[in-house]
Scaffold this motif. Structure first.
Motif, PDB file in Angstrom:
ATOM      1  N   ILE A  75     -33.338 -58.444  -0.142  1.00 37.97           N
ATOM      2  CA  ILE A  75     -33.014 -59.169  -1.381  1.00 37.97           C
ATOM      3  C   ILE A  75     -33.275 -60.657  -1.202  1.00 37.97           C
ATOM      4  CG2 ILE A  75     -31.124 -59.845  -2.915  1.00 37.97           C
ATOM      5  CD1 ILE A  75     -29.941 -57.063  -2.514  1.00 37.97           C
ATOM      6  N   GLN A  76     -32.860 -61.208  -0.068  1.00 40.50           N
ATOM      7  CA  GLN A  76     -33.071 -62.631   0.178  1.00 40.50           C
ATOM      8  C   GLN A  76     -34.558 -62.967   0.234  1.00 40.50           C
ATOM      9  OE1 GLN A  76     -30.484 -65.121   0.571  1.00 40.50           O
ATOM     10  NE2 GLN A  76     -32.333 -66.327   0.134  1.00 40.50           N
ATOM     11  N   ALA A  77     -35.332 -62.103   0.877  1.00 43.27           N
ATOM     12  CA  ALA A  77     -36.776 -62.337   0.969  1.00 43.27           C
ATOM     13  C   ALA A  77     -37.417 -62.299  -0.413  1.00 43.27           C
ATOM     14  CB  ALA A  77     -37.414 -61.291   1.883  1.00 43.27           C
ATOM     15  N   ALA A  78     -36.997 -61.360  -1.251  1.00 43.21           N
ATOM     16  CA  ALA A  78     -37.539 -61.270  -2.607  1.00 43.21           C
ATOM     17  C   ALA A  78     -37.152 -62.479  -3.431  1.00 43.21           C
ATOM     18  CB  ALA A  78     -37.045 -59.989  -3.278  1.00 43.21           C
ATOM     19  N   TYR A  79     -35.923 -62.957  -3.246  1.00 43.18           N
ATOM     20  CA  TYR A  79     -35.468 -64.143  -3.977  1.00 43.18           C
ATOM     21  C   TYR A  79     -36.273 -65.371  -3.546  1.00 43.18           C
ATOM     22  CZ  TYR A  79     -32.495 -67.938  -5.617  1.00 43.18           C
ATOM     23  OH  TYR A  79     -32.030 -69.086  -6.227  1.00 43.18           O
ATOM     24  N   ASP A  80     -36.458 -65.528  -2.236  1.00 40.74           N
ATOM     25  CA  ASP A  80     -37.207 -66.676  -1.728  1.00 40.74           C
ATOM     26  C   ASP A  80     -38.640 -66.673  -2.247  1.00 40.74           C
ATOM     27  OD1 ASP A  80     -34.982 -67.497  -0.361  1.00 40.74           O
ATOM     28  OD2 ASP A  80     -35.601 -66.637   1.556  1.00 40.74           O
ATOM     29  N   GLU A  81     -39.238 -65.491  -2.291  1.00 39.61           N
ATOM     30  CA  GLU A  81     -40.616 -65.386  -2.769  1.00 39.61           C
ATOM     31  C   GLU A  81     -40.721 -65.762  -4.250  1.00 39.61           C
ATOM     32  OE1 GLU A  81     -44.229 -62.072  -3.165  1.00 39.61           O
ATOM     33  OE2 GLU A  81     -42.355 -61.571  -2.138  1.00 39.61           O
ATOM     34  N   ALA A  82     -39.712 -65.365  -5.014  1.00 39.78           N
ATOM     35  CA  ALA A  82     -39.765 -65.595  -6.453  1.00 39.78           C
ATOM     36  C   ALA A  82     -39.302 -66.992  -6.856  1.00 39.78           C
ATOM     37  CB  ALA A  82     -38.923 -64.549  -7.179  1.00 39.78           C
ATOM     38  N   PHE A  83     -38.306 -67.544  -6.127  1.00 43.22           N
ATOM     39  CA  PHE A  83     -37.664 -68.755  -6.631  1.00 43.22           C
ATOM     40  C   PHE A  83     -37.577 -69.918  -5.652  1.00 43.22           C
ATOM     41  CE2 PHE A  83     -35.653 -65.153  -8.920  1.00 43.22           C
ATOM     42  CZ  PHE A  83     -36.070 -65.470 -10.198  1.00 43.22           C
ATOM     43  N   ALA A  84     -37.881 -69.700  -4.373  1.00 39.04           N
ATOM     44  CA  ALA A  84     -37.673 -70.770  -3.385  1.00 39.04           C
ATOM     45  C   ALA A  84     -38.419 -72.040  -3.758  1.00 39.04           C
ATOM     46  CB  ALA A  84     -38.090 -70.294  -1.999  1.00 39.04           C
ATOM     47  N   ASP A  85     -39.652 -71.905  -4.236  1.00 37.12           N
ATOM     48  CA  ASP A  85     -40.460 -73.080  -4.568  1.00 37.12           C
ATOM     49  C   ASP A  85     -40.486 -73.369  -6.063  1.00 37.12           C
ATOM     50  OD1 ASP A  85     -41.135 -73.354  -1.868  1.00 37.12           O
ATOM     51  OD2 ASP A  85     -42.807 -71.954  -2.068  1.00 37.12           O
ATOM     52  N   ALA A  86     -39.656 -72.639  -6.812  1.00 38.99           N
ATOM     53  CA  ALA A  86     -39.670 -72.823  -8.273  1.00 38.99           C
ATOM     54  C   ALA A  86     -38.981 -74.125  -8.651  1.00 38.99           C
ATOM     55  CB  ALA A  86     -38.978 -71.652  -8.946  1.00 38.99           C
ATOM     56  N   GLU A  87     -39.593 -74.848  -9.551  1.00 39.46           N
ATOM     57  CA  GLU A  87     -39.021 -76.091 -10.037  1.00 39.46           C
ATOM     58  C   GLU A  87     -38.300 -75.849 -11.356  1.00 39.46           C
ATOM     59  OE1 GLU A  87     -42.189 -78.853 -10.369  1.00 39.46           O
ATOM     60  OE2 GLU A  87     -42.598 -78.930  -8.206  1.00 39.46           O
ATOM     61  N   ALA A  88     -37.438 -76.761 -11.696  1.00 38.21           N
ATOM     62  CA  ALA A  88     -36.736 -76.664 -12.973  1.00 38.21           C
ATOM     63  C   ALA A  88     -37.753 -76.704 -14.112  1.00 38.21           C
ATOM     64  CB  ALA A  88     -35.739 -77.799 -13.112  1.00 38.21           C
ATOM     65  N   THR A  89     -37.536 -75.876 -15.110  1.00 36.98           N
ATOM     66  CA  THR A  89     -38.454 -75.818 -16.245  1.00 36.98           C
ATOM     67  C   THR A  89     -37.829 -76.477 -17.467  1.00 36.98           C
ATOM     68  OG1 THR A  89     -37.601 -73.639 -16.861  1.00 36.98           O
ATOM     69  CG2 THR A  89     -39.528 -73.704 -15.424  1.00 36.98           C
ATOM     70  N   GLN A  90     -38.699 -77.033 -18.285  1.00 36.00           N
ATOM     71  CA  GLN A  90     -38.252 -77.663 -19.516  1.00 36.00           C
ATOM     72  C   GLN A  90     -38.167 -76.621 -20.626  1.00 36.00           C
ATOM     73  OE1 GLN A  90     -37.193 -80.629 -19.777  1.00 36.00           O
ATOM     74  NE2 GLN A  90     -37.609 -81.549 -21.766  1.00 36.00           N
ATOM     75  N   GLU A  91     -37.044 -76.601 -21.317  1.00 39.68           N
ATOM     76  CA  GLU A  91     -36.881 -75.702 -22.438  1.00 39.68           C
ATOM     77  C   GLU A  91     -36.601 -76.490 -23.706  1.00 39.68           C
ATOM     78  OE1 GLU A  91     -33.944 -72.745 -21.521  1.00 39.68           O
ATOM     79  OE2 GLU A  91     -35.399 -71.522 -20.425  1.00 39.68           O
ATOM     80  N   PHE A  92     -37.010 -75.911 -24.815  1.00 39.24           N
ATOM     81  CA  PHE A  92     -36.904 -76.596 -26.100  1.00 39.24           C
ATOM     82  C   PHE A  92     -36.110 -75.753 -27.084  1.00 39.24           C
ATOM     83  CE2 PHE A  92     -40.901 -77.482 -24.003  1.00 39.24           C
ATOM     84  CZ  PHE A  92     -40.979 -78.870 -24.008  1.00 39.24           C
ATOM     85  N   ASN A  93     -35.382 -76.434 -27.933  1.00 38.11           N
ATOM     86  CA  ASN A  93     -34.706 -75.790 -29.055  1.00 38.11           C
ATOM     87  C   ASN A  93     -35.251 -76.453 -30.310  1.00 38.11           C
ATOM     88  OD1 ASN A  93     -32.874 -74.906 -31.067  1.00 38.11           O
ATOM     89  ND2 ASN A  93     -31.325 -74.532 -29.500  1.00 38.11           N
ATOM     90  N   ALA A  94     -35.986 -75.699 -31.106  1.00 31.94           N
ATOM     91  CA  ALA A  94     -36.665 -76.299 -32.261  1.00 31.94           C
ATOM     92  C   ALA A  94     -36.463 -75.457 -33.505  1.00 31.94           C
ATOM     93  CB  ALA A  94     -38.158 -76.455 -31.976  1.00 31.94           C
ATOM     94  N   SER A  95     -36.722 -76.088 -34.641  1.00 25.27           N
ATOM     95  CA  SER A  95     -36.719 -75.401 -35.931  1.00 25.27           C
ATOM     96  C   SER A  95     -38.048 -75.658 -36.609  1.00 25.27           C
ATOM     97  CB  SER A  95     -35.579 -75.920 -36.817  1.00 25.27           C
ATOM     98  OG  SER A  95     -34.326 -75.693 -36.215  1.00 25.27           O
ATOM     99  N   HIS A  96     -38.459 -74.743 -37.472  1.00 21.82           N
ATOM    100  CA  HIS A  96     -39.705 -74.974 -38.194  1.00 21.82           C
ATOM    101  C   HIS A  96     -39.636 -74.377 -39.589  1.00 21.82           C
ATOM    102  CE1 HIS A  96     -42.156 -71.000 -37.685  1.00 21.82           C
ATOM    103  NE2 HIS A  96     -40.883 -70.725 -37.729  1.00 21.82           N
ATOM    104  N   ILE A  97     -40.500 -74.884 -40.430  1.00 25.69           N
ATOM    105  CA  ILE A  97     -40.709 -74.330 -41.764  1.00 25.69           C
ATOM    106  C   ILE A  97     -42.168 -73.916 -41.823  1.00 25.69           C
ATOM    107  CG2 ILE A  97     -40.689 -74.759 -44.248  1.00 25.69           C
ATOM    108  CD1 ILE A  97     -38.608 -76.989 -43.678  1.00 25.69           C
TER     109      ILE A  97
END
Length: 280
Positions: free
Chosen positions: A114-136
Motif C-alpha cells: 500500500i505504501q509503495a502504491a501511494y508513493d508511486e501515485a502521490f509522492a511527487d504530486a503537487e497541490a492542484t488548483q481548483e475552481f468554483n465557477a458559475s456560467h450562463i
C-alpha cells in the motif's frame, strides 16, 4: 419455577436441533428428486434485496413451494434441451471463476504494498488548483450579449441563469458548476476561468462547442494530494485487481489454450439461436 423447566428444555432442544442441521439435509422430495436445505439457502441468497429482508418464517414455505413447482415442471421434460445444458455449463464455469476471484481477493495486501502504491501515485504530486465557477450558457452570440447587458445593469447572475441558461443542470442551480480541477472543462472555458480573479465575470462571451458562455469565478482553492488513510481502501482494491490481472495472464500462459484461426467462425453466428436446436 417448575412450570418453566419444560419450556426451557424444549427451547434448548430446538436450538440443538437447528445447530445440528446441515446444508445436505433433505427438506422435500419430488418424484424422487431431493430438495435440500442448502438449495433453499442459495435460493434465498439470490432473491432481490427487498425480499431477503423478509423474516425466514415468511420465506421458508414460499421458497420451498417455488422449488417444488420448478421440479414438477422440470420433470415434464423427457430430455434436457441443448440450450439449457449449455447455459448450465456457462453458469458452472462462471460460478467457479467467481469463487477463484473471491479467493484471490481475500489475500491480504501488505502495508509495504500500500505504501509503495501511494508513493508511486502521490509522492511527487503537487497541490492542484481548483475552481468554483458559475456560467450562463446560451446558443448565440446575440443572446450572450443581451445577457452581458443585463449583468451590466446589475441584474442578478443566478436569476438570469435560471431564466435563460440552456445548461439544465447548472441553470437550475443559478449557473453554479461547483468545484472542478484544471483540465476538466473544455479548453476555451478553462482558459477563461484561469484568467479571472475571484468574483470577476468574463468581459466577453466565451465560445465553445456547446454555445456561448458568460462565466463568473466564484472561488479558488489549492487541493493537496490526499493523505494515505484517505485512499488506503482504494489503493488496496487497485493492488488486488492488479494481482488478479497478473494471475490471469500467468494462468492463461500456463494453460493449454487452443483458439480458432482467424476467419474460422463468422461473428454473426452469435445471433443464430437456431444453432441451439436439437440436431444442429
Amino acid at each position: 419455577m417448575i412450570r418453566t423447566l419444560p419450556v426451557a428444555a424444549l427451547m434448548a432442544g430446538l436450538a440443538s436441533m437447528a445447530s445440528a442441521q446441515q446444508a445436505s439435509d433433505v427438506v422435500a422430495t419430488v418424484n424422487g428428486t431431493e430438495i435440500t436445505l442448502g438449495e433453499m439457502i442459495i435460493t434465498r441468497s439470490q432473491l432481490p434485496q427487498q425480499y431477503q429482508q423478509l423474516p425466514p418464517e415468511t420465506l421458508f414455505q414460499g421458497i420451498l413451494d417455488q422449488l417444488v413447482q420448478q421440479q414438477v415442471l422440470a420433470d415434464t421434460l423427457e430430455d434436457t434441451p441443448v440450450r439449457v445444458e449449455l447455459a448450465l455449463q456457462n453458469q458452472r464455469r462462471s460460478l467457479l471463476a467467481g469463487e477463484a476471484i473471491n479467493s484471490m481477493m481475500g489475500e491480504e495486501v501488505s502495508e509495504e504494498e500500500i505504501q509503495a502504491a501511494y508513493d508511486e501515485a502521490f509522492a511527487d504530486a503537487e497541490a492542484t488548483q481548483e475552481f468554483n465557477a458559475s456560467h450562463i450558457l446560451v446558443e448565440t452570440e446575440e443572446e450572450a450579449q443581451a445577457v452581458m447587458e443585463r449583468l451590466e445593469a446589475s441584474e442578478d447572475f443566478a436569476e438570469i441563469a435560471k431564466e435563460v441558461s440552456t445548461d439544465p443542470g447548472s441553470g437550475a442551480q443559478g449557473g453554479s458548476l461547483g468545484w472542478f480541477a484544471e483540465g476538466m472543462m473544455v479548453e476555451p472555458f478553462q482558459n477563461a476561468v484561469a484568467e479571472l480573479e475571484k468574483g470577476e465575470t468574463t468581459e466577453t462571451p466565451v465560445e465553445t462547442q456547446f454555445g456561448f458562455h458568460i462565466i463568473r469565478l466564484d472561488d479558488t482553492r489549492s487541493q493537496k494530494p490526499p493523505a494515505l488513510e484517505e485512499v488506503r481502501d482504494d489503493l488496496a482494491s487497485q493492488i488486488q485487481q492488479s494481482k488478479i490481472e497478473e494471475r490471469l495472464v500467468e494462468l492463461e500462459s500456463e494453460a493449454e489454450v487452443a483458439r480458432p484461426e482467424e476467419g474460422a467462425f463468422d461473428p454473426a453466428l452469435l445471433t443464430d439461436l437456431g444453432l441451439l436446436e436439437e440436431g444442429n
